[in-house]
Design a protein around this motif. Structure first.
Motif, short mmCIF file in Angstrom:
data_model
loop_
_atom_site.label_atom_id
_atom_site.label_comp_id
_atom_site.label_asym_id
_atom_site.label_seq_id
_atom_site.Cartn_x
_atom_site.Cartn_y
_atom_site.Cartn_z
N UNK A 115 32.20 38.87 42.92
CA UNK A 115 32.13 40.02 43.81
C UNK A 115 33.43 40.82 43.75
N UNK A 116 34.55 40.11 43.72
CA UNK A 116 35.86 40.76 43.69
C UNK A 116 36.34 40.78 42.24
N UNK A 117 36.53 41.99 41.71
CA UNK A 117 36.70 42.14 40.27
C UNK A 117 38.14 42.18 39.79
N UNK A 118 39.10 42.33 40.70
CA UNK A 118 40.49 42.51 40.27
C UNK A 118 41.14 41.15 40.02
N UNK A 119 41.13 40.73 38.76
CA UNK A 119 41.70 39.43 38.39
C UNK A 119 42.57 39.58 37.16
N UNK A 120 43.58 38.73 37.06
CA UNK A 120 44.46 38.69 35.90
C UNK A 120 44.38 37.32 35.26
N UNK A 160 44.99 30.58 33.12
CA UNK A 160 45.49 30.67 34.49
C UNK A 160 45.07 32.02 35.04
N UNK A 161 44.43 32.02 36.21
CA UNK A 161 43.91 33.27 36.76
C UNK A 161 44.46 33.51 38.16
N UNK A 162 44.61 34.79 38.48
CA UNK A 162 44.99 35.22 39.82
C UNK A 162 44.03 36.31 40.25
N UNK A 163 43.54 36.22 41.48
CA UNK A 163 42.67 37.25 42.05
C UNK A 163 43.51 38.09 42.99
N UNK A 206 37.02 32.37 36.44
CA UNK A 206 37.43 31.32 35.50
C UNK A 206 36.24 30.77 34.72
N UNK A 207 35.13 30.54 35.40
CA UNK A 207 33.95 30.00 34.72
C UNK A 207 33.38 31.00 33.72
#
Length: 254
Positions: A115-120, A160-163, A206-207
């Motif tokens: 739902x929340x699209x802003x990820x690095x 490694x991901x950050x939302x 991540x998935x």
């Protein structure tokens, strides 16, 4: 032993690789892992292969091994532990039971979009990501340095991901790939932003990254009293395939 047993044993091997140790010793079918005391998972005896030596002699060897390092003796007890009477023998020797853990899996064939699209995303744990990990987990400087070494020593492909919400990182996580499997770990949400679905979106990011990278299945390990994590993973469809626990004897009592 059927196909399910062998599949789950393979998951156990993959999960050991996905959460590595700084050092390890293979002793007559038992894998002894050492990582400066950070987590039982990376500082325990994993008796997953057959053995030939007398059981009490092997236990005594392990106790000496960890005692020399000033560490508790910790056995990880899974459905694949050898010999089958190991858990009972450890209880007789005064080992206490600790941390009941569920191993859960998920097929990645029909993942929804976050739902929340802003990820690095990054293939390395950057300083900001690590600082957030330390803050959210309450890690000491020594523990954080150990964690950094574990991440940077990982030979497998990982992410490694950050939302972010309005440019601020609010949820974090890690995933590692091996043999078509994706292993989730360190899924965290800033306490001020919990209950809004950010952890769920971060996990989906991540998935989906793992699926695009060739994974078809995911696994994770979660303590059975972590109700928040269990609720999140249940929403995604994760199901328990086997369980394990630890047997612990403190170095002071040896």
């Amino acid at each position: 032993m059927g196909d399910t047993y062998h599949l789950n044993k393979r998951i156990e091997e993959i999960s050991l690789n996905g959460w590595p140790a700084l050092q390890s010793v293979l002793y007559d079918g038992w894998l002894l892992r050492v990582s400066e005391g950070y987590t039982k998972r990376s500082n325990s005896i994993n008796p997953i292969y057959g053995h030939s030596m007398p059981l009490d002699d092997k236990i005594a060897y392990c106790e000496r091994f960890y005692r020399k390092k000033g560490m508790d003796s910790v056995f990880k007890i899974t459905p694949f532990s050898h010999p089958e009477n190991l858990d009972g023998r450890l209880e007789e020797l005064g080992y206490r039971k600790a941390e009941h853990v569920l191993v859960q899996t998920l097929e990645l064939d029909s993942l929804p979009s976050p739902v929340h699209a802003e990820a690095e995303f990054s293939d390395q744990a950057g300083d900001i990501w690590l600082r957030q990990l330390a803050e959210l987990k309450g890690l000491s400087a020594t523990q954080l340095e150990t964690k950094r070494k574990l991440f940077f020593g990982q030979p497998l492909n990982q992410c490694f991901a950050s939302l972010k919400v309005d440019g601020k990182p609010v949820a974090f996580g890690n995933i590692v790939l091996e043999d078509g499997w994706a292993g989730l770990s360190d899924i965290m949400t800033d306490p001020h932003y919990r209950g809004r679905g950010y952890g769920l979106s971060l996990t989906l990011h991540l998935l989906n990254w793992a699926k695009q990278s060739g994974a078809s299945k995911a696994y994770l390990l979660v303590v059975d009293d972590n109700s928040a994590a269990l609720s999140l993973y249940s929403k995604l469809g994760f199901q328990t395939v086997y369980e394990y626990w630890y047997r612990v004897k403190s170095v002071a009592s040896q």
